[in-house]
Design a protein around this motif. Sequence first.
Motif, PDB file in Angstrom:
ATOM      1  N   LYS A 134       0.851  -1.184   0.000  1.00 22.18           N
ATOM      2  CA  LYS A 134       0.000   0.000   0.000  1.00 22.18           C
ATOM      3  C   LYS A 134       0.889   1.237   0.000  1.00 22.18           C
ATOM      4  N   LEU A 135       0.557   2.185  -0.870  1.00 21.71           N
ATOM      5  CA  LEU A 135       1.255   3.455  -0.945  1.00 21.71           C
ATOM      6  C   LEU A 135       0.351   4.553  -0.398  1.00 21.71           C
ATOM      7  N   ALA A 136       0.903   5.362   0.497  1.00 22.48           N
ATOM      8  CA  ALA A 136       0.216   6.562   0.959  1.00 22.48           C
ATOM      9  C   ALA A 136       1.093   7.756   0.595  1.00 22.48           C
ATOM     10  N   VAL A 137       0.505   8.726  -0.107  1.00 25.23           N
ATOM     11  CA  VAL A 137       1.274   9.881  -0.539  1.00 25.23           C
ATOM     12  C   VAL A 137       0.472  11.149  -0.280  1.00 25.23           C
ATOM     13  N   PHE A 138       1.167  12.239   0.007  1.00 27.22           N
ATOM     14  CA  PHE A 138       0.528  13.499   0.383  1.00 27.22           C
ATOM     15  C   PHE A 138       0.700  14.493  -0.768  1.00 27.22           C
ATOM     16  N   VAL A 139      -0.442  14.974  -1.280  1.00 29.71           N
ATOM     17  CA  VAL A 139      -0.454  15.731  -2.534  1.00 29.71           C
ATOM     18  C   VAL A 139      -1.179  17.063  -2.339  1.00 29.71           C
ATOM     19  N   PRO A 140      -0.630  18.162  -2.837  1.00 32.56           N
ATOM     20  CA  PRO A 140      -1.358  19.436  -2.756  1.00 32.56           C
ATOM     21  C   PRO A 140      -2.671  19.320  -3.516  1.00 32.56           C
ATOM     22  N   SER A 141      -3.714  19.951  -2.982  1.00 32.19           N
ATOM     23  CA  SER A 141      -5.078  19.724  -3.463  1.00 32.19           C
ATOM     24  C   SER A 141      -5.253  19.961  -4.958  1.00 32.19           C
ATOM     25  N   GLY A 142      -4.472  20.881  -5.537  1.00 34.29           N
ATOM     26  CA  GLY A 142      -4.634  21.160  -6.958  1.00 34.29           C
ATOM     27  C   GLY A 142      -4.052  20.106  -7.877  1.00 34.29           C
ATOM     28  N   GLY A 209       8.562  -0.217  -8.672  1.00 37.44           N
ATOM     29  CA  GLY A 209       9.411   0.701  -9.416  1.00 37.44           C
ATOM     30  C   GLY A 209       8.627   1.560 -10.381  1.00 37.44           C
ATOM     31  N   THR A 210       7.691   0.949 -11.110  1.00 38.07           N
ATOM     32  CA  THR A 210       6.882   1.682 -12.085  1.00 38.07           C
ATOM     33  C   THR A 210       5.959   2.680 -11.402  1.00 38.07           C
ATOM     34  N   VAL A 211       5.338   2.245 -10.307  1.00 37.52           N
ATOM     35  CA  VAL A 211       4.431   3.124  -9.565  1.00 37.52           C
ATOM     36  C   VAL A 211       5.178   4.356  -9.056  1.00 37.52           C
ATOM     37  N   LEU A 212       6.362   4.155  -8.478  1.00 39.69           N
ATOM     38  CA  LEU A 212       7.120   5.281  -7.953  1.00 39.69           C
ATOM     39  C   LEU A 212       7.616   6.212  -9.060  1.00 39.69           C
ATOM     40  N   ARG A 213       8.015   5.660 -10.191  1.00 39.31           N
ATOM     41  CA  ARG A 213       8.437   6.516 -11.310  1.00 39.31           C
ATOM     42  C   ARG A 213       7.306   7.423 -11.763  1.00 39.31           C
ATOM     43  N   GLU A 214       6.109   6.853 -11.886  1.00 37.64           N
ATOM     44  CA  GLU A 214       4.957   7.653 -12.298  1.00 37.64           C
ATOM     45  C   GLU A 214       4.607   8.689 -11.231  1.00 37.64           C
ATOM     46  N   LEU A 215       4.740   8.306  -9.963  1.00 39.35           N
ATOM     47  CA  LEU A 215       4.463   9.236  -8.876  1.00 39.35           C
ATOM     48  C   LEU A 215       5.403  10.439  -8.944  1.00 39.35           C
ATOM     49  N   PHE A 216       6.682  10.184  -9.069  1.00 37.34           N
ATOM     50  CA  PHE A 216       7.660  11.276  -9.055  1.00 37.34           C
ATOM     51  C   PHE A 216       7.523  12.178 -10.274  1.00 37.34           C
ATOM     52  N   LYS A 217       7.093  11.619 -11.403  1.00 39.91           N
ATOM     53  CA  LYS A 217       6.905  12.445 -12.598  1.00 39.91           C
ATOM     54  C   LYS A 217       5.721  13.390 -12.447  1.00 39.91           C
ATOM     55  N   ALA A 218       4.670  12.935 -11.746  1.00 39.68           N
ATOM     56  CA  ALA A 218       3.431  13.724 -11.672  1.00 39.68           C
ATOM     57  C   ALA A 218       3.369  14.638 -10.454  1.00 39.68           C
ATOM     58  N   HIS A 219       4.088  14.285  -9.387  1.00 35.27           N
ATOM     59  CA  HIS A 219       3.996  15.058  -8.147  1.00 35.27           C
ATOM     60  C   HIS A 219       4.780  16.361  -8.274  1.00 35.27           C
ATOM     61  N   PRO A 220       4.209  17.478  -7.858  1.00 35.02           N
ATOM     62  CA  PRO A 220       4.899  18.763  -8.053  1.00 35.02           C
ATOM     63  C   PRO A 220       5.991  19.067  -7.031  1.00 35.02           C
ATOM     64  N   TYR A 221       6.011  18.356  -5.888  1.00 33.29           N
ATOM     65  CA  TYR A 221       6.962  18.695  -4.840  1.00 33.29           C
ATOM     66  C   TYR A 221       8.383  18.278  -5.201  1.00 33.29           C
ATOM     67  N   GLU A 222       9.325  19.070  -4.730  1.00 37.78           N
ATOM     68  CA  GLU A 222      10.740  18.767  -4.911  1.00 37.78           C
ATOM     69  C   GLU A 222      11.124  17.517  -4.125  1.00 37.78           C
ATOM     70  N   ALA A 223      10.582  17.363  -2.925  1.00 37.88           N
ATOM     71  CA  ALA A 223      10.801  16.184  -2.080  1.00 37.88           C
ATOM     72  C   ALA A 223       9.424  15.598  -1.764  1.00 37.88           C
ATOM     73  N   VAL A 224       9.130  14.448  -2.329  1.00 38.93           N
ATOM     74  CA  VAL A 224       7.807  13.840  -2.188  1.00 38.93           C
ATOM     75  C   VAL A 224       7.731  13.038  -0.891  1.00 38.93           C
ATOM     76  N   ALA A 225       6.709  13.297  -0.085  1.00 35.22           N
ATOM     77  CA  ALA A 225       6.485  12.543   1.154  1.00 35.22           C
ATOM     78  C   ALA A 225       5.544  11.379   0.864  1.00 35.22           C
ATOM     79  N   TYR A 226       6.003  10.158   1.097  1.00 33.23           N
ATOM     80  CA  TYR A 226       5.173   8.979   0.848  1.00 33.23           C
ATOM     81  C   TYR A 226       5.587   7.852   1.776  1.00 33.23           C
ATOM     82  N   ASP A 227       4.660   6.903   1.974  1.00 40.53           N
ATOM     83  CA  ASP A 227       4.925   5.715   2.787  1.00 40.53           C
ATOM     84  C   ASP A 227       4.525   4.489   1.979  1.00 40.53           C
TER      85      ASP A 227
END
Length: 365
Positions: A134-142, A209-227
Motif C-alpha cells: 500500500k502506498l500513501a502519498v501526500f499531494v497538494p489539493s490542486g 518501481g513503475t508506480v514510484l516513477r509515475e508518482l515522481f513524474k506527476a507530483h509537483p513537490y521537490e521532495a515527495v512525502a510517501y509511505d
Amino acid sequence: MRLRELTDYLESLAPLDYQEPYDNAGLLVGSPDDDVSHALLSLDCTEAVVDEAIELGCDVIISHHPIVFSGLKRFNGRTYVERVVMKAIKHDIAIYAIHTNLDNVLGGVNSRIAERLGLQDSRILSPKGDLLRKLAVFVPSGYVEAVRSALFRGGAGHVGPYDSCSFNAPGYGTFRAGEGTNPFVGNPGEHHREEEVRIEVIFPAVREGTVLRELFKAHPYEAVAYDIYRLQNSHQEVGSGLVGRLEQPMDETDFLEWLKTRMGAKVIRHTALRREPVSRVAVCGGAGGFLLSQAIRAGADVFVTADYKYHEFFDAEGKIVIADIGHFESEQFTPQLLLEIIRKKFPTFAVRLTGIDTNPIKYYS
C-alpha cells in the motif's frame, strides 16, 4: 527485435517474482540484447526440439518447463540437459522458460484448462500472500487528479475486478524548506502550511518501481512525502490452481468423458465416484496434489490435476473425486496459449508451435 522486448512483455503478464522457489523460469540461454526473428514454442525443450529449431531457422525456443532446474557443473554432453544447452549455444539459439509464473496468474495455464472445460466464474484456488503493498502519498489539493491518474497508470489501484481504486482524505501538511531548495510552494527558511490530500492505493510489489516513477513524474513537490506498507492480504489474482463451476451440472461418468475429450487424455486415473452430480471443479496443471485440501474447502466435486502417487489417492476420503489426467495432458495447450499471447502483441513476429511430441510417457493398449 531484441529478445529483451519479447521477454519483458511475457514477464509483464507473468512476472518472474511469481514463480515458485524451486523453479528456474526466465532466460536460460542467450543474451537479452540478442536480435531474434523467429520463435519456436514447446512444452519441453528437448534435443529434438533444438534440432527442429535449427532446421526451421528459429533463434529462440520458448518452453513451459525449464530445461535447467539446478546448477550445472559440467558441459560434456553426458546428460540430455547438458546436450540441449550445448547445442543451443553452438547454434546461437536462446532458450526461455515461462513455468510456474505462468501457472500462478489468471489468464495462464490453469485458466486455459478452465476454459477448455467450460468453467464459469473461475477464481484462484490458493492465492499467494505477501505480494501486495500500500502506498500513501501526500499531494497538494490542486494536483490530486494528476497524481492519482499517474498512480493508476503505473499499475496501482486494482482490487479484484475493480480498477482506479483509491482512498482520499483531506488535511494539511507543514514544512520548512532548507537553504538551497526550490520549493513548489512557500519560501526557503519559512514555515509553510499547505492544504493536501492523502491518497492511498494498493499495488503489486512487482510494480513498485513503475508506480514510484509515475508518482515522481506527476507530483509537483521537490521532495515527495510517501509511505509504503507491506500487506498481509492475499493477492486474489496470483496463486496456485483454479476453481470454477460448470454451466450445467453433469453426471460423474459424463464429466469424465468430457474431461478426457477436452483435455486429450488417453486415460484418467481417479478415485471412487461419489454418485453425486459434478458442478464445481478445481484444476491445477502439472503436479497439483498439494492443493487437495484447498479444493475440498472450495467445495469442488472433482479435482483435475496430475502426478498423483498411489497412497495420495487415499487422501480424497470420499470428499472429492481426484482425476489425474497426466502431466503432459494437463499442460499440452500451454504452447498454443503462448502463441496467442505473442501474436496479439507482436503480430509480425514469426512464431510457431513445435511439431515434436515431447511427452516422455507412452501408453500401451
